[in-house]
Design a protein around this motif. Structure first.
Motif, short mmCIF file in Angstrom:
data_model
loop_
_atom_site.label_atom_id
_atom_site.label_comp_id
_atom_site.label_asym_id
_atom_site.label_seq_id
_atom_site.Cartn_x
_atom_site.Cartn_y
_atom_site.Cartn_z
N VAL A 163 35.06 99.56 89.23
CA VAL A 163 36.21 98.69 88.96
C VAL A 163 37.37 99.52 88.38
O VAL A 163 38.54 99.29 88.73
CB VAL A 163 35.81 97.57 87.96
CG1 VAL A 163 37.03 96.81 87.50
CG2 VAL A 163 34.81 96.63 88.62
N ALA A 164 37.04 100.48 87.51
CA ALA A 164 38.09 101.22 86.81
C ALA A 164 38.86 102.18 87.72
O ALA A 164 40.07 102.37 87.55
CB ALA A 164 37.49 102.00 85.64
N LEU A 165 38.17 102.78 88.69
CA LEU A 165 38.84 103.78 89.54
C LEU A 165 40.09 103.23 90.22
O LEU A 165 41.17 103.81 90.10
CB LEU A 165 37.86 104.33 90.57
CG LEU A 165 36.90 105.42 90.06
CD1 LEU A 165 35.86 105.76 91.13
CD2 LEU A 165 37.65 106.67 89.66
N PRO A 166 40.00 102.10 90.93
CA PRO A 166 41.22 101.58 91.56
C PRO A 166 42.25 101.10 90.55
O PRO A 166 43.46 101.29 90.76
CB PRO A 166 40.71 100.42 92.44
CG PRO A 166 39.37 100.08 91.93
CD PRO A 166 38.81 101.31 91.31
N LEU A 167 41.77 100.50 89.44
CA LEU A 167 42.72 100.00 88.44
C LEU A 167 43.50 101.14 87.79
O LEU A 167 44.66 101.00 87.43
CB LEU A 167 41.97 99.21 87.35
CG LEU A 167 41.38 97.86 87.78
CD1 LEU A 167 40.65 97.20 86.63
CD2 LEU A 167 42.49 96.94 88.31
N ALA A 168 42.83 102.30 87.63
CA ALA A 168 43.49 103.44 86.99
C ALA A 168 44.31 104.27 87.97
O ALA A 168 44.88 105.30 87.59
CB ALA A 168 42.43 104.32 86.32
N GLY A 169 44.36 103.84 89.20
CA GLY A 169 45.15 104.58 90.19
C GLY A 169 44.43 105.76 90.80
O GLY A 169 45.06 106.64 91.40
N PRO A 220 38.23 108.54 95.18
CA PRO A 220 38.28 109.97 94.86
C PRO A 220 37.52 110.79 95.90
O PRO A 220 36.42 110.40 96.31
CB PRO A 220 37.59 110.06 93.49
CG PRO A 220 36.77 108.82 93.40
CD PRO A 220 37.48 107.76 94.19
N LEU A 221 38.12 111.87 96.35
CA LEU A 221 37.54 112.76 97.38
C LEU A 221 37.25 112.01 98.68
O LEU A 221 36.46 112.45 99.51
CB LEU A 221 36.24 113.42 96.88
CG LEU A 221 36.34 114.23 95.60
CD1 LEU A 221 34.96 114.68 95.13
CD2 LEU A 221 37.25 115.44 95.80
N GLY A 222 37.86 110.85 98.84
CA GLY A 222 37.65 110.07 100.06
C GLY A 222 36.42 109.18 100.01
O GLY A 222 36.12 108.49 100.98
N LEU A 223 35.70 109.21 98.88
CA LEU A 223 34.50 108.38 98.76
C LEU A 223 34.87 106.98 98.27
O LEU A 223 35.85 106.81 97.54
CB LEU A 223 33.52 109.02 97.76
CG LEU A 223 33.05 110.43 98.09
CD1 LEU A 223 32.20 110.99 96.95
CD2 LEU A 223 32.25 110.44 99.39
N HIS A 224 34.07 105.98 98.66
CA HIS A 224 34.32 104.63 98.18
C HIS A 224 34.08 104.55 96.67
O HIS A 224 33.16 105.21 96.15
CB HIS A 224 33.39 103.64 98.89
CG HIS A 224 33.76 103.39 100.31
ND1 HIS A 224 33.38 104.20 101.35
CD2 HIS A 224 34.51 102.40 100.88
CE1 HIS A 224 33.87 103.73 102.48
NE2 HIS A 224 34.55 102.64 102.23
N ASP A 225 34.88 103.73 96.02
CA ASP A 225 34.74 103.59 94.56
C ASP A 225 33.32 103.12 94.19
O ASP A 225 32.74 103.57 93.21
CB ASP A 225 35.77 102.59 94.03
CG ASP A 225 37.18 103.02 94.38
OD1 ASP A 225 37.45 104.24 94.35
OD2 ASP A 225 38.01 102.14 94.70
N GLY A 226 32.80 102.21 95.00
CA GLY A 226 31.46 101.69 94.73
C GLY A 226 30.40 102.78 94.84
O GLY A 226 29.44 102.80 94.07
N LEU A 227 30.58 103.69 95.80
CA LEU A 227 29.62 104.77 95.97
C LEU A 227 29.70 105.74 94.79
O LEU A 227 28.66 106.21 94.28
CB LEU A 227 29.88 105.52 97.28
CG LEU A 227 28.86 106.58 97.65
CD1 LEU A 227 27.47 105.98 97.84
CD2 LEU A 227 29.28 107.31 98.93
N VAL A 228 30.93 106.03 94.33
CA VAL A 228 31.09 106.89 93.15
C VAL A 228 30.43 106.22 91.94
O VAL A 228 29.72 106.86 91.16
CB VAL A 228 32.58 107.17 92.88
CG1 VAL A 228 32.75 107.98 91.60
CG2 VAL A 228 33.22 107.89 94.05
#
Lengths: 82, 491
Positions: free
Chosen positions: B444-450, B454-462
């Motif tokens: 949840v935080a990755l997209p909210l923090a801009g 990351p590295l082309g991976l889905h936020d959920g996978l990270v």
């Protein structure tokens, strides 16, 4: 410790080497290794699309093999608690 | 005919199909053996190989498959062949936990995914958080199916039947047969619907006739008109592709409705046969749907955003007007689309009902209630949930694929609980809960923090990677757990 008769049997686990095979097959399904270049048609599709589908066909066939060979039939007659 | 969809004959066929589904519901009602949760939600744990395969198949291939996926192929181009890979990955991911989970489900009499979490970890907090994640994900999924119902009815009738009528009408039929017969009704209707889907796919192949020469001409046209849709994917696209396979594969396998089908299998042999057959179905199902999206690039004028989800209905109405044979083929596809949507929606709804009735109400307001009372509560809850979701579905604001991606980012956080927890005894309740919370927070935080993707991976996978890392590195992971369930497993 539970009495011997009540102890759960060892867990059903598939051999670890199959995951290496899956990794290789899924890696082959992503065309990271195909160089950029002019359009090449195989069966009317870009050749990298056919390579990807072929790799996934390999995954499907390998899965059928793994299920038949390594997944035990197990306790089919086990009691079903109500 | 093309202007008004399939005409009166098409409407009659759909009505006959809906009547048949209601009849199956009545038959399932008569076949019930006990007024228990196991009988209503798991069909008495007696699903044989064919019905099990059919219900797995009809549940996994949904409105998203028939509407969202051709639409995504239309938007993305040939790279959407990745859909064949990620649908296969779901079946492969079953192998990580299904053999052992099925064995335990028979031994322990499990009904919901939460039952197994309770047994394995003995932590009410963990089960609660995991159940909340599952509910959020499948409510999202159910919403996508309701929207798909509206889209398909509106598209196939040429607008004669409005979107809202499709949503409300098909949902009502599902609710009735599901309330009558539970999973037995759902599985039996799935068997019919699964056959219809396969017949419909035959209809698709007959309609598009993708001979290499024909397909080659379309590919050439795409390469000249929209070269980015036929080019070899870039490295960044390949990373995204691999990330999608991992995301969908791992999360799709832990859908609660899939887990309940593992419980419902009559035997390990039946489950094995079902899973083996499922491994081949992406090739049979996703390749034709992928080709529909590609072919529509040339057949249909520019569609953008939500409108691209209408690719399949638009093509069907066009084919239906071309010849009698194509009309019949398209009619088969139309029924298959309706069947695919309904078969997924009914399964998701039933699972949602079981989680709310047994795991939420059964532990709080209905603690100590009989199975019969919990089952009744689940049925009432189904109707209430659907009423709310129908209201939301009547105002669609997002594409079908957007809904799918959203739920997968959340759902994947539950996967380590089953895939690590089932085999690795050192994963304790505290480690699993910490991993789950960290995984959710990261995704949840990755997209909210801009910092989305990351590295082309889905936020959920990270998030899932962080989740697993916490599970493995938790300071107490090596300490012998003293909870009864784990002590039993260690014995």
């Amino acid at each position: 410790m539970l009495p011997r008769a009540d102890r759960p049997p060892a867990s059903v686990r598939l051999p670890r080497w199959i995951w290496a095979v899956y990794l290789a097959l899924f890696a082959a399904s992503v065309p990271w290794y195909v160089p950029d270049g002019p359009l090449r048609l195989w069966l009317g599709l870009p050749h990298w699309v056919v390579l990807s589908i072929a790799a996934i066909a390999g995954v499907a066939l390998f899965t059928v093999f793994v299920v038949r060979r390594y997944w035990p039939d197990g306790d089919d007659e086990a009691p079903i608690p109500r | 005919m093309s202007a008004s969809g399939f005409g009166a004959a098409g409407l009659l066929v759909v009505l006959a199909y809906l009547a048949a589904m209601l009849s199956v519901g009545l038959l399932a009602r008569r076949a019930r053996r006990a007024d228990s949760l196991g009988d209503f939600y798991l069909a008495g744990r007696a699903l044989g190989p064919f019905v099990l395969f059919a219900t797995l198949y009809a549940t996994q291939y949904s409105g998203n498959s028939f509407l969202g996926y051709p639409g995504e192929a239309y938007r993305l181009g040939f790279a959407w062949v990745m859909s064949v890979g990620f649908m296969t990955a779901i079946v492969v991911a079953y192998l990580l936990f299904a053999p052992e989970l099925h064995r335990q489900s028979r031994r322990l009499g499990l009904v919901t995914p939460g039952d197994w979490l309770d047994h394995r970890f003995g932590s009410p907090a963990l089960t609660l958080v995991a159940n909340l994640v599952l509910v959020v994900a499948i409510v999202n999924y159910l919403l996508a199916q309701l929207m798909a119902m509206g889209h398909v009815v509106a598209g196939l009738s040429g607008g004669a039947v409005p979107y809202w009528a499709g949503v409300v009408g098909l949902t009502a039929v599902i609710l009735i047969y599901e309330t009558l017969g539970g999973l037995r009704a759902v599985a039996w209707t799935d068997a019919v619907q699964g056959v219809l889907i396969l017949v419909g796919l035959g209809g698709i192949l007959a309609a598009i006739v993708p001979s290499p020469g024909h397909m080659g001409a379309i590919t050439q046209w795409v390469a000249e008109t929209a070269p980015e849709k036929a080019a070899v994917p870039s490295w960044a696209q390949c990373v995204s592709w691999a990330s999608t396979i991992a995301l969908i594969g791992l999360s799709g396998a832990v859908y609660p409705q899939a887990i309940q089908r593992i419980y419902a299998a009559r035997s390990a042999r039946a489950l094995k046969r079902g899973v083996a057959a499922m491994a081949c179905m992406p090739l049979v199902t996703m390749v034709p749907l992928f080709l529909v999206g590609i072919i529509s690039l040339r057949e249909l004028s520019a569609l953008e955003g939500i409108a691209a989800d209408q690719v399949m209905p638009l093509l069907l109405t066009r084919w239906a007007g071309a010849s009698t044979w194509l009309y019949l083929g398209s009619l088969a596809v139309m029924l298959a689309v309706v069947a695919a949507i309904m078969s997924t929606a009914d399964s998701v709804l039933l699972t949602l009902s079981s989680i709310i009735a047994k795991d939420f109400m059964g532990k709080t307001v209905l603690k100590g209630a009989t199975d019969a009372r919990l089952t009744r509560a689940g049925k009432v809850t189904s109707w209430a949930i659907v009423a709310v979701l129908v209201a939301i579905a009547l105002v669609p604001r997002i594409t079908l694929w957007g809904l799918i991606e959203l739920k997968m980012e959340v759902l994947i956080q539950v996967a380590p609980l089953f895939m690590l927890g089932i085999h690795w005894r050192r994963v304790t309740a505290s480690a699993a809960l910490a991993g789950l919370v960290v995984g959710l927070a990261v995704s949840v935080a990755l997209p909210l923090a801009g910092y989305a993707r990351p590295l082309g991976l889905h936020d959920g996978l990270v998030g899932a990677l962080a989740n697993v890392a916490v599970c493995l590195a938790w300071p107490w992971a090596a300490v012998v757990d003293r909870r009864p369930a784990v002590r039993e497993a260690n014995a």
